[in-house]
Design a protein around this motif. Structure first.
Motif, PDB file in Angstrom:
ATOM      1  N   VAL A 100       3.048  33.584  31.365  1.00 51.57           N
ATOM      2  CA  VAL A 100       3.238  35.034  31.252  1.00 51.57           C
ATOM      3  C   VAL A 100       3.153  35.543  29.817  1.00 51.57           C
ATOM      4  N   TRP A 101       3.148  34.631  28.839  1.00 51.03           N
ATOM      5  CA  TRP A 101       3.165  35.079  27.451  1.00 51.03           C
ATOM      6  C   TRP A 101       1.925  35.907  27.083  1.00 51.03           C
ATOM      7  N   PRO A 102       0.701  35.549  27.531  1.00 55.10           N
ATOM      8  CA  PRO A 102      -0.456  36.401  27.225  1.00 55.10           C
ATOM      9  C   PRO A 102      -0.287  37.825  27.738  1.00 55.10           C
ATOM     10  N   ALA A 103       0.294  37.998  28.941  1.00 53.92           N
ATOM     11  CA  ALA A 103       0.509  39.341  29.482  1.00 53.92           C
ATOM     12  C   ALA A 103       1.557  40.104  28.669  1.00 53.92           C
ATOM     13  N   ILE A 104       2.548  39.389  28.159  1.00 50.90           N
ATOM     14  CA  ILE A 104       3.555  40.024  27.306  1.00 50.90           C
ATOM     15  C   ILE A 104       2.918  40.465  25.996  1.00 50.90           C
ATOM     16  N   LEU A 105       2.121  39.590  25.388  1.00 53.57           N
ATOM     17  CA  LEU A 105       1.432  39.936  24.141  1.00 53.57           C
ATOM     18  C   LEU A 105       0.478  41.108  24.339  1.00 53.57           C
ATOM     19  N   ALA A 106      -0.129  41.203  25.518  1.00 52.92           N
ATOM     20  CA  ALA A 106      -1.109  42.264  25.772  1.00 52.92           C
ATOM     21  C   ALA A 106      -0.489  43.650  25.710  1.00 52.92           C
ATOM     22  N   ARG A 107       0.826  43.740  25.855  1.00 52.14           N
ATOM     23  CA  ARG A 107       1.488  45.045  25.772  1.00 52.14           C
ATOM     24  C   ARG A 107       1.633  45.523  24.337  1.00 52.14           C
ATOM     25  N   GLN A 108       1.306  44.633  23.376  1.00 52.32           N
ATOM     26  CA  GLN A 108       1.282  44.968  21.943  1.00 52.32           C
ATOM     27  C   GLN A 108       2.626  45.507  21.447  1.00 52.32           C
ATOM     28  N   GLN A 109       3.698  44.943  21.999  1.00 50.87           N
ATOM     29  CA  GLN A 109       5.044  45.336  21.582  1.00 50.87           C
ATOM     30  C   GLN A 109       5.874  44.114  21.201  1.00 50.87           C
ATOM     31  N   VAL A 110       5.206  43.031  20.778  1.00 48.20           N
ATOM     32  CA  VAL A 110       5.890  41.797  20.396  1.00 48.20           C
ATOM     33  C   VAL A 110       5.827  41.652  18.884  1.00 48.20           C
ATOM     34  N   ALA A 111       6.975  41.519  18.257  1.00 48.25           N
ATOM     35  CA  ALA A 111       7.035  41.335  16.805  1.00 48.25           C
ATOM     36  C   ALA A 111       7.472  39.908  16.500  1.00 48.25           C
ATOM     37  N   PRO A 112       6.660  39.119  15.813  1.00 47.33           N
ATOM     38  CA  PRO A 112       7.064  37.749  15.476  1.00 47.33           C
ATOM     39  C   PRO A 112       8.162  37.739  14.419  1.00 47.33           C
ATOM     40  N   ILE A 113       9.051  36.756  14.517  1.00 46.21           N
ATOM     41  CA  ILE A 113      10.053  36.514  13.476  1.00 46.21           C
ATOM     42  C   ILE A 113       9.539  35.362  12.624  1.00 46.21           C
ATOM     43  N   ARG A 114       9.188  35.658  11.375  1.00 49.92           N
ATOM     44  CA  ARG A 114       8.644  34.624  10.497  1.00 49.92           C
ATOM     45  C   ARG A 114       9.658  34.152   9.457  1.00 49.92           C
ATOM     46  N   ALA A 115      10.777  34.861   9.366  1.00 48.28           N
ATOM     47  CA  ALA A 115      11.818  34.451   8.421  1.00 48.28           C
ATOM     48  C   ALA A 115      13.145  35.053   8.865  1.00 48.28           C
ATOM     49  N   ALA A 157       4.500  28.364  13.294  1.00 43.99           N
ATOM     50  CA  ALA A 157       3.863  29.662  13.058  1.00 43.99           C
ATOM     51  C   ALA A 157       4.875  30.794  13.044  1.00 43.99           C
ATOM     52  N   GLN A 158       5.950  30.655  13.812  1.00 47.38           N
ATOM     53  CA  GLN A 158       6.992  31.675  13.866  1.00 47.38           C
ATOM     54  C   GLN A 158       8.289  31.027  14.324  1.00 47.38           C
ATOM     55  N   LEU A 159       9.398  31.628  13.929  1.00 50.20           N
ATOM     56  CA  LEU A 159      10.705  31.134  14.353  1.00 50.20           C
ATOM     57  C   LEU A 159      11.080  31.662  15.727  1.00 50.20           C
ATOM     58  N   GLY A 160      10.463  32.751  16.101  1.00 48.64           N
ATOM     59  CA  GLY A 160      10.747  33.388  17.379  1.00 48.64           C
ATOM     60  C   GLY A 160      10.012  34.706  17.449  1.00 48.64           C
ATOM     61  N   ALA A 161      10.500  35.600  18.302  1.00 51.80           N
ATOM     62  CA  ALA A 161       9.863  36.899  18.466  1.00 51.80           C
ATOM     63  C   ALA A 161      10.895  37.893  18.977  1.00 51.80           C
ATOM     64  N   VAL A 162      10.576  39.176  18.798  1.00 46.48           N
ATOM     65  CA  VAL A 162      11.428  40.256  19.275  1.00 46.48           C
ATOM     66  C   VAL A 162      10.626  41.092  20.264  1.00 46.48           C
ATOM     67  N   VAL A 163      11.198  41.329  21.438  1.00 46.19           N
ATOM     68  CA  VAL A 163      10.545  42.142  22.465  1.00 46.19           C
ATOM     69  C   VAL A 163      11.577  43.085  23.068  1.00 46.19           C
ATOM     70  N   SER A 164      11.115  44.100  23.735  1.00 47.53           N
ATOM     71  CA  SER A 164      12.012  44.938  24.519  1.00 47.53           C
ATOM     72  C   SER A 164      12.201  44.314  25.891  1.00 47.53           C
ATOM     73  N   TYR A 165      13.262  44.699  26.557  1.00 49.23           N
ATOM     74  CA  TYR A 165      13.550  44.178  27.897  1.00 49.23           C
ATOM     75  C   TYR A 165      12.385  44.470  28.838  1.00 49.23           C
ATOM     76  N   GLY A 166      11.870  45.696  28.792  1.00 47.89           N
ATOM     77  CA  GLY A 166      10.765  46.060  29.665  1.00 47.89           C
ATOM     78  C   GLY A 166       9.496  45.293  29.370  1.00 47.89           C
ATOM     79  N   THR A 167       9.221  45.073  28.073  1.00 47.10           N
ATOM     80  CA  THR A 167       8.033  44.316  27.684  1.00 47.10           C
ATOM     81  C   THR A 167       8.087  42.898  28.220  1.00 47.10           C
ATOM     82  N   LEU A 168       9.277  42.331  28.314  1.00 43.09           N
ATOM     83  CA  LEU A 168       9.440  40.970  28.811  1.00 43.09           C
ATOM     84  C   LEU A 168       9.462  40.911  30.333  1.00 43.09           C
ATOM     85  N   VAL A 169      10.280  41.761  30.954  1.00 43.75           N
ATOM     86  CA  VAL A 169      10.538  41.637  32.386  1.00 43.75           C
ATOM     87  C   VAL A 169       9.382  42.143  33.238  1.00 43.75           C
ATOM     88  N   ALA A 170       8.730  43.230  32.833  1.00 43.84           N
ATOM     89  CA  ALA A 170       7.648  43.780  33.663  1.00 43.84           C
ATOM     90  C   ALA A 170       6.531  42.762  33.922  1.00 43.84           C
TER      91      ALA A 170
END
Length: 430
Positions: free
Chosen positions: A80-95, A125-138
């Motif tokens: 499901v990660w490609p579909a989450i990324l496709a919403r263009q609301q994912v911010a990587p945590i790099r530090a 490449a990243q420590l994690g990411a930040v998403v909204s609840y809707g961006t993840l669950v939908a």
């Protein structure tokens, strides 16, 4: 929902090849379990229950969630990660940058101690990411609907169907949701927030009201602020955090720019935020965070949530009922690890079920014993750590700030210790 008590009722040792599993709650943890179980247990019959109506659109839910690298990898394995990324609301945590506002006595030099962890120094490449609840669950919900369409005989979604109770029966558990249905295993993944949960009493679990409020919203940072950095700042009132978001606006009609999600924890009885205007809150915020953050230009309207701890002592009840995610433990947000802990619950539960499968039959009781044993060190280490940090702000001893500052400095100076901390935050206690 009334759940069963911690009485010992053991199901028959082996469930038939078509293991029937009820998942109660279609949030991130529940859907993650459903999607992974559908792949890992091809003969299992899986039903997901959720009280929300089928036509309710969750895609716009703005609640902010912090994902560790391990959680991102789990979402990748689910597909499901490609579909989450496709919403263009994912911010990587790099530090990640952790510091405190209070000065550290006995610390040499002018610069105050801090801990800075970067993805580059950890070799990722990243420590994690930040998403909204809707961006993840939908996208997860859409993937589950697609899975049901492919295998309607064994996969099912029961929207608008609140579960009223669970009752142990021979061979498993009865789920009361308009009609009574028997399952080999019921997984409670519907936790909610601390304010809506019943208080747990020992030996059922531990519960503590921190008498703190989390004010949450968004801020607009300077364009020259560093992208992809999550900040944690210990203040005399409580911890405050900024999590990177994708660019956008934080107030209606305002300018677009570099956004960050704000979590601002303060003492409930001495709340320095409640009676301030947005303009006044902006002034205070610019005095709180480390200079590395840069200038905060705008702050959105903030919402308040009471903070507390609810943790069940046992993850398994009545032999065939297990809790995961917020249904098992609701934590203070100081470490931002609640969802990650829930996704690790999912991973270990499926691993235990697969490990207890022999010739197409599942020893449910053995699987749940193994799951409970495997999850306890990770979950209780995180529960204890967040509880200590949350309670420490209520202690009057002035030496505490110095001890915390010296600890930050030592962590930054000791590379192996910092590396261990980083790995634990990314993947849990292993």
């Amino acid at each position: 929902m009334n759940t069963v008590e911690d009485t010992a009722v053991t199901p028959p040792p082996l469930a038939q090849a078509g293991l029937s599993m009820a998942i109660i709650g279609a949030g991130p943890a529940g859907l993650a379990l459903a999607l992974q179980a559908a792949q890992a247990l091809p003969q299992a019959r899986i039903t997901v229950f959720d009280a929300r109506p089928a036509d309710k659109d969750v895609s716009g839910d703005p609640r902010t969630l912090a994902l560790s690298l391990g959680s991102v990898q789990e979402l990748e394995r689910m597909g499901v990660w490609p579909a989450i990324l496709a919403r263009q609301q994912v911010a990587p945590i790099r530090a990640v940058h952790v510091s405190q506002q209070q000065p550290t006595v006995l610390w040499p030099g002018r610069d105050q101690p801090f801990v800075a962890i970067s993805a580059a120094e950890q070799g990722v490449a990243q420590l994690g990411a930040v998403v909204s609840y809707g961006t993840l669950v939908a996208p997860m919900q859409a993937a589950w609907a697609q899975a049901i369409a492919h295998e309607p005989d064994r996969l099912l979604m029961r929207f608008g169907t609140p579960v009223k109770g669970l009752k142990p029966v021979p061979g498993g558990v009865e789920v009361d949701a308009e009609i009574a249905e028997a399952f080999d295993l019921a997984v409670v993944a519907e936790g909610g927030v601390f304010a809506d949960q019943p208080t747990l009493q020992w030996p059922q679990g531990v519960s503590h009201d921190y008498a703190q409020t989390a004010w949450v919203g968004q801020v607009l940072l300077s364009e020259d602020s560093e992208a992809g950095v999550a900040y944690e700042r210990f203040t005399p009132s409580g911890p405050a955090a900024l999590l990177p978001l994708t660019d956008g606006t934080v107030v209606p009609g305002g300018p677009s720019g570099r956004r960050a999600a704000l979590v601002w924890c303060v003492q409930r009885d001495d709340d320095p935020v409640r009676d301030l205007t947005d303009a006044q809150r902006l002034v205070v915020l610019n005095t709180i965070f480390h200079e590395r953050v840069g200038k905060i230009h705008q702050v959105s309207s903030l919402k308040a949530f009471p903070l507390g701890l609810n943790a069940h002592r046992s993850l398994v009840n009545d032999g065939a009922v297990v809790r995961i995610g917020n249904a098992a433990q609701t934590l203070h947000p100081v470490a931002g690890q609640g969802l990650n802990l829930g996704l690790r619950d999912v991973h270990e539960l499926l691993s235990a079920i697969k490990g207890a499968s022999v010739a197409g039959r599942v020893d449910v009781a053995a699987a749940l014993r193994h799951f409970q044993r495997r999850r306890q060190p990770d979950r209780w280490a995180l529960i204890a750590g967040t509880d200590f940090l949350a309670r420490s702000f209520t202690w009057p001893a002035p030496i505490l700030a110095t001890a915390r500052g010296l600890g930050l400095g030592a962590m930054q100076a000791l590379g192996p210790l910092k590396h261990r901390l980083a790995r634990t935050m990314m993947f849990g206690l292993r």
